[in-house]
Design an enzyme around this catalytic site. Structure first.
Site, PDB file in Angstrom:
ATOM      1  CE  LYS A  13      -3.635  -2.710   2.084  1.00 19.00           C
ATOM      2  NZ  LYS A  13      -4.757  -2.794   3.005  1.00 19.00           N
ATOM      3  CG  HIS A  95      -7.106  -2.976  -2.503  1.00 18.78           C
ATOM      4  ND1 HIS A  95      -7.666  -2.286  -1.460  1.00 18.78           N
ATOM      5  CD2 HIS A  95      -6.435  -4.017  -1.953  1.00 18.78           C
ATOM      6  CE1 HIS A  95      -7.320  -2.879  -0.323  1.00 18.78           C
ATOM      7  NE2 HIS A  95      -6.576  -3.940  -0.598  1.00 18.78           N
ATOM      8  CD  GLU A  97      -6.746  -0.196   1.572  1.00 20.38           C
ATOM      9  OE1 GLU A  97      -5.718  -0.071   0.890  1.00 20.38           O
ATOM     10  OE2 GLU A  97      -6.771  -0.760   2.681  1.00 20.38           O
ATOM     11  CD  GLU A 165      -7.860  -7.859  -0.351  1.00 19.84           C
ATOM     12  OE1 GLU A 165      -6.843  -8.232   0.216  1.00 19.84           O
ATOM     13  OE2 GLU A 165      -8.009  -6.716  -0.814  1.00 19.84           O
ATOM     14  CB  SER A 211      -7.137  -8.883   9.583  1.00 20.86           C
ATOM     15  OG  SER A 211      -7.587  -7.543   9.595  1.00 20.86           O
TER      16      SER A 211
HETATM   17  P1  PGA Z   1      -4.583  -6.183   5.624  1.00 21.04           P
HETATM   18  O1  PGA Z   1      -4.850  -5.715   4.123  1.00 21.04           O
HETATM   19  O2  PGA Z   1      -3.807  -7.471   5.554  1.00 21.04           O
HETATM   20  O3  PGA Z   1      -3.761  -5.055   6.236  1.00 21.04           O
HETATM   21  O4  PGA Z   1      -5.905  -6.349   6.279  1.00 21.04           O
HETATM   22  C1  PGA Z   1      -5.193  -6.651   3.128  1.00 21.04           C
HETATM   23  C2  PGA Z   1      -5.396  -5.948   1.812  1.00 21.04           C
HETATM   24  O5  PGA Z   1      -6.030  -4.897   1.795  1.00 21.04           O
HETATM   25  O6  PGA Z   1      -4.923  -6.423   0.761  1.00 21.04           O
END
Ligand code: PGA
Length: 248
Positions: A13, A95, A97, A165, A211
């Site tokens: 990220k 993704h 995000e 996810e 996570s």
């Molecule tokens: P995380 O992120 O392992 O910090 O929960 C996973 C991702 O967004 O790919």
């Protein structure tokens, strides 16, 4: 345990300094990694050249996103042809995000997927339901909606890894319960079987993200339809090595 080749993605990220990236690469280079796993880390673009030129051969380097366009006047964009020209073979697409901060839709994610694949890249295609949808029992319905545009556009399925996810699990420390993750992966595989082909369904790597840590990955990986992970926070730490070596 899955019968498909294990796939572990590290999504760094928007993290890292010149120094921290150097130290993370050093840690990964000292690691004795499962030779049977496929491992791809995706640093922020500015750190890709360093990671690519210094990371051990067992680890591939990819990008966290790719433009839906080709070359041209698209300020701030990096296109699939550039990634390929630089010697990269992977990009994360869609993704959650990016969906939430940049308003990416399912259609745009599918468009990027097609562009990336036609330039010769492989993709880690992300999708997952929100907490409200999860609580309302709408996970499967939402996933179907999110995958539909991809299913109608992609033909080279060997260039795709699907990353389930759940949004409520990303970066929260709340991992999806193993039985729930397995049920969703099974649902996705069945959807591929019905809407693409039995062969694509059987071969597809469906990985879990949200996570994932060294402490919880073995239980998830014990499931028949969980073929690996997309790891965010823990991919910046030495425990990423333990995740890569799960069930070794
Ligand atoms: P995380 O992120 O392992 O910090 O929960 C996973 C991702 O967004 O790919």
């Amino acid at each position: 345990m899955s019968s498909r080749q294990k796939f572990i993605g590290g999504n760094w990220k928007c993290n890292g300094t010149v120094e921290s990236v150097k130290s993370l690469v050093e840690t990964l280079n000292k690691a004795d990694l499962d030779q049977n796993a496929q491992i791809v880390v995706c640093p922020p673009s500015i750190h890709i050249p360093y990671a690519k030129s210094t990371i051990q051969n067992k680890i591939e380097v990819g990008a966290q996103d790719v433009s839906q366009f080709g070359y041209g006047a698209y300020t701030g964009s990096i296109n699939a042809e550039m990634l390929k020209d630089f010697g990269l073979n992977w990009a994360i697409i869609g993704h959650s995000e990016r969906r939430s901060y940049f308003g990416e839709t399912d259609e745009l994610a599918a468009e990027k997927a097609v562009k990336a694949i036609s330039a010769g890249l492989s993709i880690i295609f992300c999708f997952g339901e929100s907490l409200d949808d999860y609580n309302a029992g709408k996970t499967n319905e939402i996933i179907k909606q999110q995958l539909r545009p991809l299913l109608s556009k992609v033909t080279e399925w060997d260039k795709v890894v699907l990353a389930f996810e759940p949004v409520w699990s990303i970066g929260t420390g709340v991992v999806c319960p193993t039985h729930q993750a397995q049920a969703t992966h099974d649902f996705i595989r069945n959807m591929l079987k019905e809407e693409v082909s039995a062969e694509v369904a059987e071969k597809m790597r469906i990985i879990y993200g949200g996570s994932v840590k060294a402490a919880n990955c073995a239980d998830l990986y014990s499931q028949p339809d969980i073929d690996g992970f997309l790891v965010g926070g823990a991919s910046l730490k030495p425990e990423f090595v333990d995740i890569c070596n799960v069930s070794q």
